[in-house]
Design a protein around this motif. Structure first.
Motif, short mmCIF file in Angstrom:
data_model
loop_
_atom_site.label_atom_id
_atom_site.label_comp_id
_atom_site.label_asym_id
_atom_site.label_seq_id
_atom_site.Cartn_x
_atom_site.Cartn_y
_atom_site.Cartn_z
N ARG A 39 21.04 -56.68 7.55
CA ARG A 39 21.93 -55.90 6.66
C ARG A 39 21.29 -55.42 5.60
O ARG A 39 20.98 -54.14 5.22
CB ARG A 39 23.22 -56.52 6.46
CG ARG A 39 24.39 -55.65 5.35
CD ARG A 39 25.20 -56.46 5.15
NE ARG A 39 25.29 -57.60 4.29
CZ ARG A 39 25.38 -58.81 4.72
NH1 ARG A 39 25.60 -59.22 5.85
NH2 ARG A 39 25.18 -59.77 3.62
N GLU A 40 20.72 -56.31 4.68
CA GLU A 40 20.01 -55.84 3.56
C GLU A 40 18.85 -55.15 3.93
O GLU A 40 18.42 -54.17 3.15
CB GLU A 40 19.83 -57.09 2.57
CG GLU A 40 21.00 -57.80 2.01
CD GLU A 40 21.88 -56.90 1.33
OE1 GLU A 40 21.43 -56.08 0.37
OE2 GLU A 40 23.12 -57.07 1.40
N ALA A 41 18.16 -55.37 4.61
CA ALA A 41 16.79 -54.71 5.06
C ALA A 41 17.06 -53.43 5.57
O ALA A 41 16.43 -52.41 5.17
CB ALA A 41 16.04 -55.37 6.34
N GLN A 42 18.18 -53.29 6.35
CA GLN A 42 18.64 -51.92 6.72
C GLN A 42 18.71 -51.10 5.82
O GLN A 42 18.53 -49.94 5.34
CB GLN A 42 19.45 -52.04 7.75
CG GLN A 42 19.08 -52.32 9.15
CD GLN A 42 20.16 -52.59 10.09
OE1 GLN A 42 21.52 -52.60 9.75
NE2 GLN A 42 19.90 -52.63 11.77
N ALA A 43 19.90 -51.70 4.76
CA ALA A 43 20.26 -50.95 3.45
C ALA A 43 19.16 -50.47 2.58
O ALA A 43 19.14 -49.26 1.87
CB ALA A 43 21.31 -51.81 2.90
N SER A 44 18.14 -51.38 2.47
CA SER A 44 16.94 -50.93 1.76
C SER A 44 15.83 -50.39 2.11
O SER A 44 14.90 -49.96 1.54
CB SER A 44 16.46 -52.29 1.16
OG SER A 44 17.40 -53.08 0.44
N GLY A 45 15.94 -49.87 3.54
CA GLY A 45 14.99 -49.05 4.22
C GLY A 45 13.59 -49.93 4.17
O GLY A 45 12.55 -49.21 4.34
N ILE A 46 13.97 -51.52 4.67
CA ILE A 46 12.76 -52.05 5.02
C ILE A 46 12.64 -52.32 6.48
O ILE A 46 13.56 -52.73 7.20
CB ILE A 46 12.99 -53.48 4.13
CG1 ILE A 46 12.64 -53.11 2.65
CG2 ILE A 46 11.84 -54.37 4.63
CD1 ILE A 46 12.88 -54.30 1.70
N THR A 47 11.44 -52.23 6.80
CA THR A 47 11.18 -52.85 8.23
C THR A 47 10.85 -54.28 8.18
O THR A 47 9.85 -54.67 7.69
CB THR A 47 9.88 -51.79 8.94
OG1 THR A 47 10.40 -50.59 8.97
CG2 THR A 47 9.63 -52.24 10.43
N LEU A 48 11.31 -55.01 8.74
CA LEU A 48 11.03 -56.44 9.24
C LEU A 48 9.98 -56.54 10.54
O LEU A 48 10.46 -56.55 11.53
CB LEU A 48 12.30 -57.23 9.59
CG LEU A 48 13.31 -57.31 8.46
CD1 LEU A 48 14.77 -57.69 8.75
CD2 LEU A 48 13.06 -57.91 7.11
N HIS A 49 8.79 -56.58 10.27
CA HIS A 49 7.74 -56.64 11.09
C HIS A 49 7.80 -57.88 11.81
O HIS A 49 7.84 -57.98 13.19
CB HIS A 49 6.51 -56.26 10.55
CG HIS A 49 5.51 -56.57 11.72
ND1 HIS A 49 4.71 -57.61 11.66
CD2 HIS A 49 4.61 -55.45 12.22
CE1 HIS A 49 3.57 -57.43 12.75
NE2 HIS A 49 3.65 -56.16 13.06
N SER A 50 7.81 -58.92 11.09
CA SER A 50 7.53 -60.30 11.78
C SER A 50 8.36 -61.23 10.72
O SER A 50 8.33 -61.24 9.66
CB SER A 50 6.28 -60.65 12.05
OG SER A 50 5.31 -60.32 11.09
N ALA A 51 8.23 -62.80 11.28
CA ALA A 51 8.39 -63.85 10.48
C ALA A 51 7.58 -64.95 10.65
O ALA A 51 7.25 -65.47 12.13
CB ALA A 51 9.82 -64.42 10.92
N PHE A 52 6.85 -65.64 9.71
CA PHE A 52 6.13 -66.51 9.85
C PHE A 52 6.51 -68.02 9.40
O PHE A 52 7.48 -67.86 8.63
CB PHE A 52 4.74 -66.46 9.22
CG PHE A 52 3.67 -65.58 9.99
CD1 PHE A 52 3.98 -64.52 10.83
CD2 PHE A 52 2.31 -66.07 9.92
CE1 PHE A 52 3.26 -64.12 11.87
CE2 PHE A 52 1.72 -65.56 10.81
CZ PHE A 52 1.81 -64.61 11.61
N ILE A 53 6.11 -69.09 9.77
CA ILE A 53 6.72 -70.37 9.96
C ILE A 53 6.80 -70.98 8.37
O ILE A 53 7.66 -71.67 7.87
CB ILE A 53 6.10 -71.37 10.60
CG1 ILE A 53 4.75 -71.62 10.15
CG2 ILE A 53 5.88 -71.04 12.14
CD1 ILE A 53 3.92 -72.90 10.90
#
Length: 304
Positions: free
Chosen positions: A65-79
């Motif tokens: 939700r917050e990424a979409q609202a801020s216009g942020i692309t979530l490319h990946s997640a690291f450990i």
């Protein structure tokens, strides 16, 4: 616009947020407004995928939700650092390896719920020897077990709707892979995985002179020989003597303009590059943000 002049996608790993800006309501405004970035690599130092399902689901929904609202692309997640401190998929106890495999599967579930299409990081470490010497390679049985687990994890990632999995090579003989040849072999051996395995190269890893030597500790061989399987890069300031993960207000041997030129020359440039920096927990938060502002502006200018 020629390929040599195309901007290089630049974002930030949320490693700097650990024990500080731990929820998306805190880190999203900092990334978007203060640092001027819209590309993020999430860190599992902010969320433990082994939390109960209801907590995991609530935090995943908040990240999405917050990424979409801020216009942020979530490319990946690291450990992240916390899970990296364990021996993970190469622990001498097979039951611990099973748990580490399940941890990654749970991480894939969180990523799928949060709208993060890729997950990765280093895979594990064998134990040190009693005499202090380092092994030159994994035992065949350990390597075969690791590849089998990676294939199972590829199927698990497919079930969660992910698009790509990453291995991050590290400059440790106890981990795998730590050479270009080992990385190529691993990518060959996991070819055909339901979700493809790729590499995320780190500027402070390939340049580690105590392991590779002054003539071989460089990123160009990694980029040149593995360019078809490197689809993300970590950048940091470092002195080539340890894996520093400094920001670019600290003097070091990595120049952003030279880095951009190398990325373009080797054809890596279309892949996103993520600033990955770590700070002591006692470091004051205000000076961290000031340093990250300077660092982000400098790298953005070089990569534009």
């Amino acid at each position: 616009m020629t390929g040599e002049r195309q901007p290089i996608p630049f974002g930030i790993n949320l490693s700097f947020c650990v024990k500080r800006w731990v929820t998306p309501e805190l880190w999203a405004p900092l990334v978007r407004e203060r640092l001027g970035l819209d590309l993020v690599q999430f860190s599992f130092d902010l969320v433990d995928p082994m939390w109960p399902d209801a907590i995991v689901e609530r935090h995943a929904a908040a990240v999405r939700r917050e990424a979409q609202a801020s216009g942020i692309t979530l490319h990946s997640a690291f450990i992240g650092l916390a899970h990296y401190t364990f021996n993970q998929l190469l622990h001498p106890d097979p039951a611990v390896r099973d748990y580490a495999e399940e941890w990654l599967g749970r991480a894939y579930r969180f990523a799928g719920l949060a709208g993060i299409p890729r997950v990765g990081g280093p895979l594990g470490a064998i134990p040190a020897r009693l005499d202090g010497t380092e092994a030159e390679a994994l035992d065949a049985a350990d390597y075969d077990d690791l590849i089998a687990r990676m294939r199972r994890l590829g199927a698990r990632a497919a079930a969660e709707g992910l698009a790509e999995l990453y291995v991050e090579p590290t400059p440790l003989r106890r981990e795998w892979p730590w050479t270009v040849a080992q990385a190529r072999r691993m990518m060959t051996d996991v070819a055909g995985s339901p979700v493809p395995w790729r590499l995320c190269a780190d500027w402070g890893h390939g340049t580690f002179e105590p392991l590779y030597g002054p003539d071989h500790g460089a990123m160009e061989p990694w980029f040149r020989d593995l360019g078809d399987v490197i689809t993300a890069v970590h950048i940091q300031q470092t002195d080539f003597l340890l894996d520093r993960h400094w920001d670019f207000t600290v003097p070091g041997k990595v120049d952003p303009a030279d880095a951009a030129a190398l990325l373009r020359r080797t054809g890596i440039a279309p892949a996103p590059v993520f600033l990955e920096v770590f700070y002591p927990f006692e470091h004051d938060s205000g000076s961290i943000l000031n340093a990250l502002e300077v660092t982000s502006a400098r790298i953005r200018q070089a990569f534009a």
